[in-house]
Design an enzyme around this catalytic site. Structure first.
Site, PDB file in Angstrom:
ATOM      1  N   GLU A 131      -9.984  12.381 -26.790  1.00 16.22           N
ATOM      2  CA  GLU A 131     -10.111  13.825 -27.014  1.00 16.22           C
ATOM      3  C   GLU A 131      -9.281  14.592 -25.988  1.00 16.22           C
ATOM      4  OE1 GLU A 131     -11.293  14.714 -29.691  1.00 16.22           O
ATOM      5  OE2 GLU A 131     -11.449  16.879 -29.384  1.00 16.22           O
ATOM      6  N   HIS A 145      -5.351  12.284 -28.911  1.00 18.61           N
ATOM      7  CA  HIS A 145      -4.757  11.114 -29.573  1.00 18.61           C
ATOM      8  C   HIS A 145      -5.891  10.163 -29.912  1.00 18.61           C
ATOM      9  CE1 HIS A 145      -1.388   8.827 -30.887  1.00 18.61           C
ATOM     10  NE2 HIS A 145      -1.828   7.759 -30.263  1.00 18.61           N
ATOM     11  N   HIS A 146      -6.079   9.874 -31.177  1.00 19.99           N
ATOM     12  CA  HIS A 146      -7.339   9.269 -31.621  1.00 19.99           C
ATOM     13  C   HIS A 146      -7.116   7.920 -32.290  1.00 19.99           C
ATOM     14  CE1 HIS A 146      -7.913  13.652 -31.330  1.00 19.99           C
ATOM     15  NE2 HIS A 146      -9.061  13.293 -30.777  1.00 19.99           N
ATOM     16  N   HIS A 184       0.407   9.328 -36.014  1.00 20.06           N
ATOM     17  CA  HIS A 184       0.638   9.789 -37.387  1.00 20.06           C
ATOM     18  C   HIS A 184       1.804  10.770 -37.437  1.00 20.06           C
ATOM     19  CE1 HIS A 184      -3.054   7.696 -38.159  1.00 20.06           C
ATOM     20  NE2 HIS A 184      -3.672   8.436 -37.268  1.00 20.06           N
ATOM     21  N   GLU A 185       1.844  11.664 -36.447  1.00 21.08           N
ATOM     22  CA  GLU A 185       2.902  12.680 -36.437  1.00 21.08           C
ATOM     23  C   GLU A 185       4.294  12.051 -36.416  1.00 21.08           C
ATOM     24  OE1 GLU A 185       0.217  15.794 -33.852  1.00 21.08           O
ATOM     25  OE2 GLU A 185       2.212  15.307 -33.130  1.00 21.08           O
ATOM     26  N   ASP A 219       0.426   5.989 -27.820  1.00 28.18           N
ATOM     27  CA  ASP A 219      -0.285   4.752 -28.192  1.00 28.18           C
ATOM     28  C   ASP A 219      -0.349   3.792 -27.013  1.00 28.18           C
ATOM     29  OD1 ASP A 219      -0.675   5.427 -31.033  1.00 28.18           O
ATOM     30  OD2 ASP A 219       1.516   5.414 -31.047  1.00 28.18           O
TER      31      ASP A 219
HETATM   32  N1  HBI Z   1      -4.130  10.803 -33.199  1.00 23.73           N
HETATM   33  N2  HBI Z   1      -3.478   8.633 -33.502  1.00 23.73           N
HETATM   34  C1  HBI Z   1      -3.208   9.939 -33.598  1.00 23.73           C
HETATM   35  N3  HBI Z   1      -1.991  10.321 -34.086  1.00 23.73           N
HETATM   36  C2  HBI Z   1      -1.670  11.639 -34.175  1.00 23.73           C
HETATM   37  O1  HBI Z   1      -0.569  11.966 -34.619  1.00 23.73           O
HETATM   38  C3  HBI Z   1      -2.630  12.581 -33.750  1.00 23.73           C
HETATM   39  C4  HBI Z   1      -3.867  12.114 -33.283  1.00 23.73           C
HETATM   40  N4  HBI Z   1      -4.796  12.987 -32.894  1.00 23.73           N
HETATM   41  C5  HBI Z   1      -4.590  14.393 -32.953  1.00 23.73           C
HETATM   42  C6  HBI Z   1      -3.267  14.788 -33.420  1.00 23.73           C
HETATM   43  N5  HBI Z   1      -2.357  13.919 -33.805  1.00 23.73           N
HETATM   44  C7  HBI Z   1      -2.968  16.242 -33.439  1.00 23.73           C
HETATM   45  O2  HBI Z   1      -1.843  16.530 -32.647  1.00 23.73           O
HETATM   46  C8  HBI Z   1      -2.696  16.784 -34.851  1.00 23.73           C
HETATM   47  O3  HBI Z   1      -3.702  16.355 -35.697  1.00 23.73           O
HETATM   48  C9  HBI Z   1      -2.636  18.308 -34.825  1.00 23.73           C
END
Ligand code: HBI
Length: 100
Positions: free
Chosen positions: A55, A59-60, A77-78, A86
């Protein structure tokens, strides 16, 4: 931080992670690892500590928990691939799994 790893980054940074049990998945654009804990509470406690860093760093992880087992998949993901975000979260997950 949100640019995909260069070939040089990958050659330098990925082998130490692989040596610690991380695997490359999705054509090398995601990192996967299975963490094993003695029981559910230990696993969930670790997930909670990881969640606070995730949080903070926005980055999740994608993950699945069953009893003491947590299957993790990291990607950005972006960027549609692996980034330094990562690597940083993988290193923190390893660190938090080593210190009780
Ligand atoms: N977590 N793994 C991952 N990848 C992302 O691109 C990412 C995220 N958490 C939050 C996030 N991106 C935010 O920047 C966007 O959802 C706005």
């Amino acid at each position: 931080m949100t640019e995909r790893l260069t070939a040089e980054d990958r050659a330098e940074k990925l082998p130490p992670l692989v040596a610690r049990g991380w695997r490359l998945e999705h054509d090398g654009e995601a990192l996967a690892k299975v963490f094993e804990f003695p029981n559910f509470v230990a696993a969930f406690g670790w997930m909670t500590r990881v969640a606070l860093w995730a949080e903070k760093w926005n980055h999740h992880p994608s993950w699945r928990n069953e009893f003491g087992r947590v299957e993790v998949l990291l990607t950005t993901h972006e960027a549609e691939g692996l980034t330094r975000r990562d690597l940083r979260l993988a290193a923190m997950m390893d660190h938090l799994s080593e210190s009780p």
